[in-house]
Design an enzyme around this catalytic site. Structure first.
Site, PDB file in Angstrom:
ATOM      1  N   ALA A 265      62.811 -24.711 -15.567  1.00 55.47           N
ATOM      2  CA  ALA A 265      63.445 -24.991 -16.866  1.00 55.47           C
ATOM      3  C   ALA A 265      64.970 -24.964 -16.906  1.00 55.47           C
ATOM      4  O   ALA A 265      65.567 -25.496 -17.834  1.00 55.47           O
ATOM      5  CB  ALA A 265      62.914 -24.006 -17.909  1.00 55.47           C
ATOM      6  N   ALA A 266      65.633 -24.315 -15.933  1.00 56.17           N
ATOM      7  CA  ALA A 266      67.095 -24.143 -16.043  1.00 56.17           C
ATOM      8  C   ALA A 266      67.801 -25.500 -16.122  1.00 56.17           C
ATOM      9  O   ALA A 266      67.384 -26.441 -15.453  1.00 56.17           O
ATOM     10  CB  ALA A 266      67.619 -23.353 -14.841  1.00 56.17           C
ATOM     11  N   PRO A 267      68.856 -25.589 -16.958  1.00 55.92           N
ATOM     12  CA  PRO A 267      69.461 -24.546 -17.810  1.00 55.92           C
ATOM     13  C   PRO A 267      68.798 -24.384 -19.179  1.00 55.92           C
ATOM     14  O   PRO A 267      69.320 -23.700 -20.028  1.00 55.92           O
ATOM     15  CB  PRO A 267      70.907 -25.042 -17.959  1.00 55.92           C
ATOM     16  CG  PRO A 267      70.797 -26.531 -17.887  1.00 55.92           C
ATOM     17  CD  PRO A 267      69.658 -26.841 -16.956  1.00 55.92           C
ATOM     18  N   GLY A 268      67.656 -25.052 -19.393  1.00 56.22           N
ATOM     19  CA  GLY A 268      66.880 -24.761 -20.600  1.00 56.22           C
ATOM     20  C   GLY A 268      66.849 -25.835 -21.668  1.00 56.22           C
ATOM     21  O   GLY A 268      66.200 -25.651 -22.699  1.00 56.22           O
ATOM     22  N   GLY A 269      67.538 -26.941 -21.450  1.00 58.00           N
ATOM     23  CA  GLY A 269      67.635 -27.978 -22.488  1.00 58.00           C
ATOM     24  C   GLY A 269      66.297 -28.476 -23.006  1.00 58.00           C
ATOM     25  O   GLY A 269      66.073 -28.551 -24.216  1.00 58.00           O
ATOM     26  N   LYS A 270      65.378 -28.804 -22.092  1.00 61.34           N
ATOM     27  CA  LYS A 270      64.079 -29.371 -22.513  1.00 61.34           C
ATOM     28  C   LYS A 270      63.221 -28.308 -23.190  1.00 61.34           C
ATOM     29  O   LYS A 270      62.554 -28.586 -24.192  1.00 61.34           O
ATOM     30  CB  LYS A 270      63.340 -29.965 -21.301  1.00 61.34           C
ATOM     31  CG  LYS A 270      64.058 -31.138 -20.673  1.00 61.34           C
ATOM     32  CD  LYS A 270      63.413 -31.555 -19.367  1.00 61.34           C
ATOM     33  CE  LYS A 270      64.415 -32.214 -18.454  1.00 61.34           C
ATOM     34  NZ  LYS A 270      65.460 -31.303 -17.969  1.00 61.34           N
ATOM     35  N   ASP A 288      61.951 -20.201 -14.220  1.00 58.65           N
ATOM     36  CA  ASP A 288      62.693 -20.738 -13.073  1.00 58.65           C
ATOM     37  C   ASP A 288      62.705 -19.721 -11.951  1.00 58.65           C
ATOM     38  O   ASP A 288      62.294 -18.566 -12.124  1.00 58.65           O
ATOM     39  CB  ASP A 288      64.099 -21.213 -13.435  1.00 58.65           C
ATOM     40  CG  ASP A 288      64.425 -22.520 -12.702  1.00 58.65           C
ATOM     41  OD1 ASP A 288      64.319 -22.543 -11.452  1.00 58.65           O
ATOM     42  OD2 ASP A 288      64.767 -23.519 -13.358  1.00 58.65           O
ATOM     43  N   ASP A 315      58.413 -18.284  -9.320  1.00 58.54           N
ATOM     44  CA  ASP A 315      58.412 -19.349  -8.325  1.00 58.54           C
ATOM     45  C   ASP A 315      57.289 -20.334  -8.661  1.00 58.54           C
ATOM     46  O   ASP A 315      56.105 -19.948  -8.700  1.00 58.54           O
ATOM     47  CB  ASP A 315      58.185 -18.735  -6.931  1.00 58.54           C
ATOM     48  CG  ASP A 315      58.264 -19.754  -5.804  1.00 58.54           C
ATOM     49  OD1 ASP A 315      58.211 -20.970  -6.089  1.00 58.54           O
ATOM     50  OD2 ASP A 315      58.378 -19.331  -4.641  1.00 58.54           O
ATOM     51  N   CYS A 386      65.587 -36.200 -12.336  1.00 59.97           N
ATOM     52  CA  CYS A 386      66.834 -36.866 -12.709  1.00 59.97           C
ATOM     53  C   CYS A 386      67.331 -37.679 -11.512  1.00 59.97           C
ATOM     54  O   CYS A 386      68.475 -37.571 -11.097  1.00 59.97           O
ATOM     55  CB  CYS A 386      67.882 -35.864 -13.186  1.00 59.97           C
ATOM     56  SG  CYS A 386      68.284 -34.604 -11.967  1.00 59.97           S
TER      57      CYS A 386
END
Length: 436
Positions: A265-270, A288, A315, A386
């Site tokens: 998930a980092a940095p957490g936007g979604k 994460d 993990d 991405c």
């Protein structure tokens, strides 16, 4: 460093840390600007522009230097190499400083760094380039790979890879987009404040704001000095997130009460976007791999003020029995080559190798084999990256559908820089069969 340090000293320091020491450009720049907050807005903008610009155009800059220097770039000492690259970038792409001043400052930097014996060399190369600007010869357009590599500062192997996968027009489109100055894209937290009120606040803070076409919940921000210095940012009225990345939560279409697991998930936007769309109901578990990454998620969660989200250090390759068939929606935005974000992280293109693409494709498959079991019957799994690479994207989505028949591919999208307005990004949505 002492308070008298100049912008050019910091540019050189940053470029050495990135190109010699292998540190990440976005982290190096952030740390340097955070440490030297006393510098005025103009100086900070100069540092950012020269560091990013030099990295973005490095293949082209090296090609030019090699035309006018007897010593080839790769044989130079790292300090001299960085001084010449950043000076040629300024001469070629920044009109605000005359060439003569750029040459003088470069010579001073060489002396300051203990290379007074090479000041004549630095001076000679730069003055020759300045004098012979009109005589610079680019590769012949007939040699497509070499030409596109130098014009867009993309590694030759990557140009060849993309020419095969997407064709010349797409490579030119992406290359152009990666070299354009991009504003910061943010997603508004409309649960906290109306859009009109956020716009009013941003204008009061002196931020230049423009709309993101077709996305009323997003804005482009520019003209600010320091994002964390804006009260509107600190109050969690928006999160930094690219518009392509915002499509994940939109395509996931969370329903009230859904349980969501975001495995990387980092940095957490979604994850935060999902929690916002749930409007206080349900729960989002943002996971994460490291404490560093989970700390980044926590910082963004705390600013958002959301209570239906938790952060776990976990993990993704290790199965957690308690998570089996627990998620209505599982987000697998997995580690990837990052070739879609070269406009924001220009040093990535010099790090990634052909071998990495295969390794990452295999890692993604390994994670998917573990996390697929966390989805409830009838639930959805969103696989995203991405990057712009069929192996990590279409091929992996096809492999997943082929090997795990309980999942059906509902939709998939490859977003391309220069065509779709945001980062290069891939999303595949899978629906799991309902046993009932």
């Amino acid at each position: 460093m002492a308070a008298s340090v100049s912008g050019r000293d910091l540019v050189l320091e940053a470029l050495l840390m990135i190109t010699r020491d292998g540190e990440y450009s976005h982290i190096v720049l952030k740390n340097i600007l955070d440490t030297h907050q006393y510098l005025d807005k103009k100086e900070r903008a100069f540092i950012t522009r020269v560091v990013n610009g030099t990295l973005e155009r490095m293949i082209e800059l090296d090609y030019i230097i090699n035309q006018f220097s007897k010593v080839k770039v790769q044989k130079m000492k790292p300090v001299i190499r960085c001084i010449l690259r950043s000076a040629v970038y300024q001469m070629r792409y920044m009109d605000s400083v005359p060439d003569s001043a750029i040459c003088n400052e470069a010579v001073k930097l060489a002396v300051k760094r203990g290379f007074s014996g090479l000041k004549g060399f630095v001076n000679g190369v730069l003055r020759t380039i300045s004098r012979k600007k009109q005589e610079i010869v680019m590769p012949d357009r007939e040699d497509k790979e070499s030409y596109l590599s130098v014009i867009y500062s993309l590694p030759k192997w990557l140009v060849g890879h993309w020419l095969k996968e997407y064709g010349e027009e797409a490579v030119e489109q992406m290359g152009t987009a990666f070299l354009q100055a991009a504003p910061t894209t943010v997603r508004l937290n409309l649960n906290r404040m109306e859009k009109e009120d956020i716009l009013k606040l941003l204008k009061e803070e002196g931020v230049t704001v423009s709309e993101v076409p077709g996305m009323p919940e997003a804005l482009y921000l520019s003209g600010y000095d320091y994002l964390a210095g804006l009260p509107s940012f600190r109050e969690g009225l928006y999160q930094v997130q690219d518009q392509s990345s915002m499509q994940v939560a939109k395509l996931a279409d969370p329903q009230p009460g859904d349980y969501v697991i975001d495995v990387c998930a980092a940095p957490g936007g979604k994850a935060i976007h999902m929690a916002e769309l749930l409007k206080g109901s349900g729960h989002v578990e943002a996971r994460d791999l490291t404490e560093y990454k989970t700390q980044k998620i926590w910082e963004n969660v705390e600013r958002s003020g959301l209570s239906n989200i938790s952060v776990v250090c976990q993990d993704a390759l290790l199965k957690t029995e308690a998570s089996i068939e627990k998620a209505d929606i599982l987000i697998a935005d997995l580690p990837c080559s990052g070739l879609g974000v070269l406009g924001r992280k220009p040093d990535l293109k010099y790090r990634v190798t052909k071998e990495d693409l295969t390794e990452l494709q295999n890692l993604q498959r390994s994670i998917l084999q573990v996390v697929k079991d966390y989805v409830k019957p009838g639930g959805r799994l969103l696989y995203s990256t991405c990057t712009i690479n069929r192996g990590e994207n279409e091929e992996n989505a096809g492999w997943f559908a082929e090997n795990f028949k309980e999942y059906h591919l509902v939709s998939r999208r490859q977003m391309m820089p220069g065509r779709d307005g945001g980062d290069g990004f891939y999303i595949a949505v899978f629906q799991k069969e309902n046993h009932e």
